[in-house]
Every structure is written in structure tokens, then in C-alpha cells.
Design an enzyme around this catalytic site. Structure first.
Site, mmCIF file in Angstrom:
data_model
loop_
_atom_site.group_PDB
_atom_site.id
_atom_site.type_symbol
_atom_site.label_atom_id
_atom_site.label_comp_id
_atom_site.label_asym_id
_atom_site.label_seq_id
_atom_site.Cartn_x
_atom_site.Cartn_y
_atom_site.Cartn_z
ATOM 1 N N ARG A 102 0.879 -1.190 0.000
ATOM 2 C CA ARG A 102 0.000 0.000 0.000
ATOM 3 C C ARG A 102 0.903 1.223 0.000
ATOM 4 O O ARG A 102 1.709 1.413 0.903
ATOM 5 C CB ARG A 102 -0.922 0.008 1.217
ATOM 6 C CG ARG A 102 -1.639 1.345 1.399
ATOM 7 C CD ARG A 102 -2.775 1.301 2.375
ATOM 8 N NE ARG A 102 -3.936 0.639 1.806
ATOM 9 C CZ ARG A 102 -5.190 0.804 2.248
ATOM 10 N NH1 ARG A 102 -5.436 1.590 3.277
ATOM 11 N NH2 ARG A 102 -6.189 0.167 1.671
ATOM 12 N N HIS A 129 -7.191 0.793 -6.723
ATOM 13 C CA HIS A 129 -7.399 -0.060 -5.536
ATOM 14 C C HIS A 129 -8.059 -1.368 -6.009
ATOM 15 O O HIS A 129 -9.222 -1.641 -5.712
ATOM 16 C CB HIS A 129 -8.289 0.680 -4.537
ATOM 17 C CG HIS A 129 -8.314 0.087 -3.153
ATOM 18 N ND1 HIS A 129 -7.523 -0.976 -2.772
ATOM 19 C CD2 HIS A 129 -9.053 0.419 -2.059
ATOM 20 C CE1 HIS A 129 -7.776 -1.280 -1.505
ATOM 21 N NE2 HIS A 129 -8.686 -0.449 -1.052
ATOM 22 N N GLN A 132 -10.060 -3.957 -3.760
ATOM 23 C CA GLN A 132 -11.387 -3.494 -3.354
ATOM 24 C C GLN A 132 -12.412 -3.720 -4.476
ATOM 25 O O GLN A 132 -13.533 -4.176 -4.225
ATOM 26 C CB GLN A 132 -11.317 -2.000 -3.000
ATOM 27 C CG GLN A 132 -12.634 -1.424 -2.509
ATOM 28 C CD GLN A 132 -12.984 -1.878 -1.107
ATOM 29 O OE1 GLN A 132 -12.204 -1.719 -0.197
ATOM 30 N NE2 GLN A 132 -14.172 -2.444 -0.931
ATOM 31 N N ASP A 231 -17.209 7.136 -2.087
ATOM 32 C CA ASP A 231 -15.949 6.990 -1.360
ATOM 33 C C ASP A 231 -15.698 8.316 -0.653
ATOM 34 O O ASP A 231 -16.358 9.323 -0.955
ATOM 35 C CB ASP A 231 -14.825 6.685 -2.378
ATOM 36 C CG ASP A 231 -13.455 6.481 -1.729
ATOM 37 O OD1 ASP A 231 -13.395 6.244 -0.505
ATOM 38 O OD2 ASP A 231 -12.436 6.567 -2.458
ATOM 39 N N CYS A 271 -16.532 1.699 -0.006
ATOM 40 C CA CYS A 271 -15.368 0.873 0.341
ATOM 41 C C CYS A 271 -15.000 1.011 1.818
ATOM 42 O O CYS A 271 -14.318 0.151 2.360
ATOM 43 C CB CYS A 271 -14.185 1.239 -0.544
ATOM 44 S SG CYS A 271 -13.735 2.984 -0.493
ATOM 45 N N ARG A 299 -13.461 -8.798 1.600
ATOM 46 C CA ARG A 299 -12.049 -8.550 1.315
ATOM 47 C C ARG A 299 -11.235 -9.793 1.658
ATOM 48 O O ARG A 299 -10.330 -10.184 0.934
ATOM 49 C CB ARG A 299 -11.528 -7.350 2.142
ATOM 50 C CG ARG A 299 -12.164 -6.000 1.813
ATOM 51 C CD ARG A 299 -11.777 -5.489 0.448
ATOM 52 N NE ARG A 299 -10.349 -5.304 0.297
ATOM 53 C CZ ARG A 299 -9.662 -4.228 0.710
ATOM 54 N NH1 ARG A 299 -10.299 -3.219 1.278
ATOM 55 N NH2 ARG A 299 -8.361 -4.136 0.520
HETATM 56 N N1 CP Z 1 -11.402 -0.024 2.060
HETATM 57 C C1 CP Z 1 -10.141 -0.058 2.522
HETATM 58 O O1 CP Z 1 -9.173 -0.311 1.778
HETATM 59 O O2 CP Z 1 -10.048 0.187 3.845
HETATM 60 P P1 CP Z 1 -8.715 0.400 4.698
HETATM 61 O O3 CP Z 1 -8.119 1.726 4.275
HETATM 62 O O4 CP Z 1 -9.169 0.399 6.116
HETATM 63 O O5 CP Z 1 -7.767 -0.721 4.401
HETATM 64 N N1 NVA Z 2 -9.938 6.915 -1.807
HETATM 65 C C1 NVA Z 2 -9.629 6.437 -0.483
HETATM 66 C C2 NVA Z 2 -9.865 4.965 -0.386
HETATM 67 C C3 NVA Z 2 -9.673 4.389 0.993
HETATM 68 C C4 NVA Z 2 -9.891 2.901 1.023
HETATM 69 C C5 NVA Z 2 -8.200 6.790 -0.133
HETATM 70 O O1 NVA Z 2 -7.315 6.614 -0.964
HETATM 71 O O2 NVA Z 2 -7.967 7.259 1.008
#
Ligand code: CP
Ligand code: NVA
Length: 316
Positions: A102, A129, A132, A231, A271, A299
Site C-alpha cells: 500500500r 485499488h 477493493q 468513497d 469501500c 475482502r
Molecule cells: N477499504 C479499505 O481499503 O479500507 P482500509 O483503508 O481500512 O484498508
Molecule cells: N480513496 C480512499 C480509499 C480508501 C480505502 C483513499 O485513498 O484514502
């Protein structure tokens, strides 16, 4: 070497198999017949951003597949002090059997994949992502497919409406995913947050040039939609733009009235994490047709299927 850096890293027949495996792993969770495809393996997780769902579902998933999860905060390893992405990939490839990453730049996951000799999974970048999106699609298909029927096929022709920050990683990933899955996608947000030129070039290179609808009218986007999706308006890394974003995106919050303008049997999805009162009303999150926690749970099952598909035979 197969990686999962973007939705299109798997073909539709492969997606179909991943969904079928996820359904199987979900129904048999905790039973010995699930097997241990990651037995004797360690999978490292390099995270440069916060996470609840992704971190926990991967750690639990690796463990349930018989492997050992190794969580590495970027700032705790030399990568955070300037060691190159390439050397990090080469060194970790000597120790571990897979990488879950990440980070900010999509290029970083691509460079790790190119330099290493182990599968790399994109666990969110600023651009995409994919874990997701596969999970969300699986969560929809669980509801639409006939019992035991093909999950992916049940998505064909369905419409998803994505509201709010339509230039964020989730919007990009949903545009790519919808095209891969044979769905229609309509996005509504401020013109200043329309899908970017960079994303449009990427989409064209993937063979889906212009294959989405963008409008500034949220009611147009949700018309005939099977799913209304949103989101956060302030993604990780965009905190300095918070006030400007909240102001400009305020017409795109999912209210009960807006949700009611979608198909009568539409689902609400997010998400998570959610910011009630911003991108969505609490009343919508609480509706029986809100399936946000099924998304979160899935997930685990879908990522287990992805890891089992990518895993190399154990070396030790
Ligand atoms: N939806 C998602 O990726 O959540 P987190 O940021 O908590 O991992
Ligand atoms: N768009 C959001 C998604 C979180 C799962 C971010 O990048 O923070």
C-alpha cells in the site's frame, strides 16, 4: 511472474475462477478442505498509509492460507530512509514469497514487481485499488448470480453509479473494473474532479478509451443504477485540500432522496472508511440495502483467492 497491480492483470475467465474460489473459501472457512496453499511461506506487507480493512484482511488471510504475514511499516524499513525500491524488492525476494503493498505512486508497485522475483499485490495506490474492486464485484455477484451459477456473468449489463471524487483511486479502479466485468459506469462529481487526463490515457492503453459516462448531475448518474457507490472526499494524502474538497463536493453526498432515484432494488456500497454527513448520510449507511459490511468481510475471501492464485510453490 504474475502480479495483481491493476484490475486487468487477470482476464475475465481468470476473474471467474477467482470469484468461484472465493465463494468456495468463504463457504468452507475454517475447514481443512480449504487447504494451505501458502504453507511454509511468508508474505510481507509494506504499508506507507493507514489501513484497517486491508491490513487485517490480508494478515488474517495469509494466516488462514497457512502462511506467515510480516507487516512492515515503510518507515521501519530502510525503504523509508532512501534505500531504492529495486533493492528492497531484490532483498525481500530472497526472504519472502509474496509482497502486498500500500503506497502513493502506482509506479512504486510496478517497480517492486519488475525488480523482484515474487508476486506483488497492489493494496491501494493513489491511482488504483484493485483488491477493493474485485471484492465489490464479488459482493454484487453473490446477490445477482443464480445459486452455484457463474458469478462474473451475473454482472454483465449492470450499471454502477459512482458519486463524489471521481478522480480518486476508487473511481479510476471502478471505471477499469466495470469495463473488465462488462458493466456500465456513470460518474457524477464536480467538473474539477472529473477523471484525469493521465487516467484517460491509461484507460485508452487498456483498450477502453472513453468507456464511461461523466456528468455533474448526480440524478443523471443514479438513473437506472443497480448500485450507488461512493468513497471519501478526502483521500489519504489529500488532507491539505480538505476544506476546498468538502465545499465543492457537497452537492454529491448520497442522501436517501438521491439513493431512491436509483433502481428500486439498487444496493448502496462504500469501500469504507465512511464519513457520515459528508459523502453519505448515516440514514443511507443504515438502510437494509446498504451492503457495506458484506463488502468489508469479502475482502478476506477474495484476497485469499487472489493470493492462492498467485502463490509460487514453496522453496523451503
Ligand atoms: N477499504 C479499505 O481499503 O479500507 P482500509 O483503508 O481500512 O484498508
Ligand atoms: N480513496 C480512499 C480509499 C480508501 C480505502 C483513499 O485513498 O484514502
Amino acid at each position: 511472474m504474475k502480479h495483481f497491480l491493476k484490475e486487468t492483470d487477470f482476464t475475465p475467465p481468470e476473474v471467474s475462477e477467482i470469484f468461484a474460489l472465493a465463494r468456495d473459501l468463504k463457504s468452507k472457512r475454517g475447514r481443512p478442505e480449504c487447504g494451505r496453499p501458502l504453507a511454509q511461506q511468508t508474505w510481507a506487507m509494506i504499508f506507507s498509509k493507514s489501513s484497517t480493512r486491508t491490513r487485517v484482511s490480508f494478515e488474517v488471510g495469509i494466516h488462514e492460507l497457512g502462511g506467515n504475514p510480516l507487516f512492515l511499516n515503510k518507515n521501519d524499513i530502510q525503504l523509508g530512509r532512501g534505500e531504492s525500491v529495486e533493492d528492497t524488492a531484490r532483498v525481500l525476494s530472497r526472504f519472502v514469497h509474496g509482497l502486498v503493498v500500500r503506497t502513493y505512486e502506482q509506479a512504486e508497485v510496478e517497480r517492486l514487481a519488475a525488480a523482484g522475483t515474487i508476486p506483488v499485490i497492489n493494496a491501494l495506490t493513489d491511482f488504483l485499488h484493485p483488491c477493493q474492486i474485485y471484492t465489490d464485484a464479488f459482493t454484487m455477484a453473490e446477490r445477482w448470480a443464480a445459486p452455484g451459477g457463474d458469478l462474473l456473468a451475473s454482472l454483465k449489463g449492470r450499471k454502477i453509479a459512482f458519486l463524489g471524487d471521481t478522480a480518486c483511486n476508487m473511481a479510476n479502479s471502478w471505471i477499469l473494473g466495470a469495463n473488465l466485468f462488462g458493466m456500465k459506469i456513470s460518474l457524477a462529481g464536480p467538473a474539477a474532479f472529473a477523471p484525469t487526463a493521465e487516467f484517460q490515457s491509461f484507460l485508452a492503453a487498456e483498450g477502453y478509451a472513453g468507456r464511461y459516462e461523466f456528468t455533474t448531475d448526480p440524478y443523471q448518474a443514479v438513473k437506472d443504477a443497480d448500485v450507488v457507490y461512493t468513497d471519501v472526499w478526502v483521500s489519504m494524502g489529500k488532507e491539505e485540500e480538505k476544506q476546498e474538497r468538502l465545499a465543492i463536493m457537497s452537492p454529491y453526498g448520497v442522501t436517501a432522496e438521491l439513493f431512491a432515484a436509483a433502481k428500486p432494488d439498487a444496493y448502496f456500497m462504500h469501500c469504507l472508511p465512511a464519513h457520515p454527513g459528508e459523502e453519505v448520510q448515516q440514514a443511507v449507511l443504515d438502510l437494509p440495502r446498504s451492503i457495506i459490511f458484506d463488502q468489508a468481510e469479502n475482502r478476506l475471501h477474495v484476497q485469499k483467492a487472489i493470493m492462492a492464485t498467485l502463490a509460487l510453490p514453496s522453496r523451503n
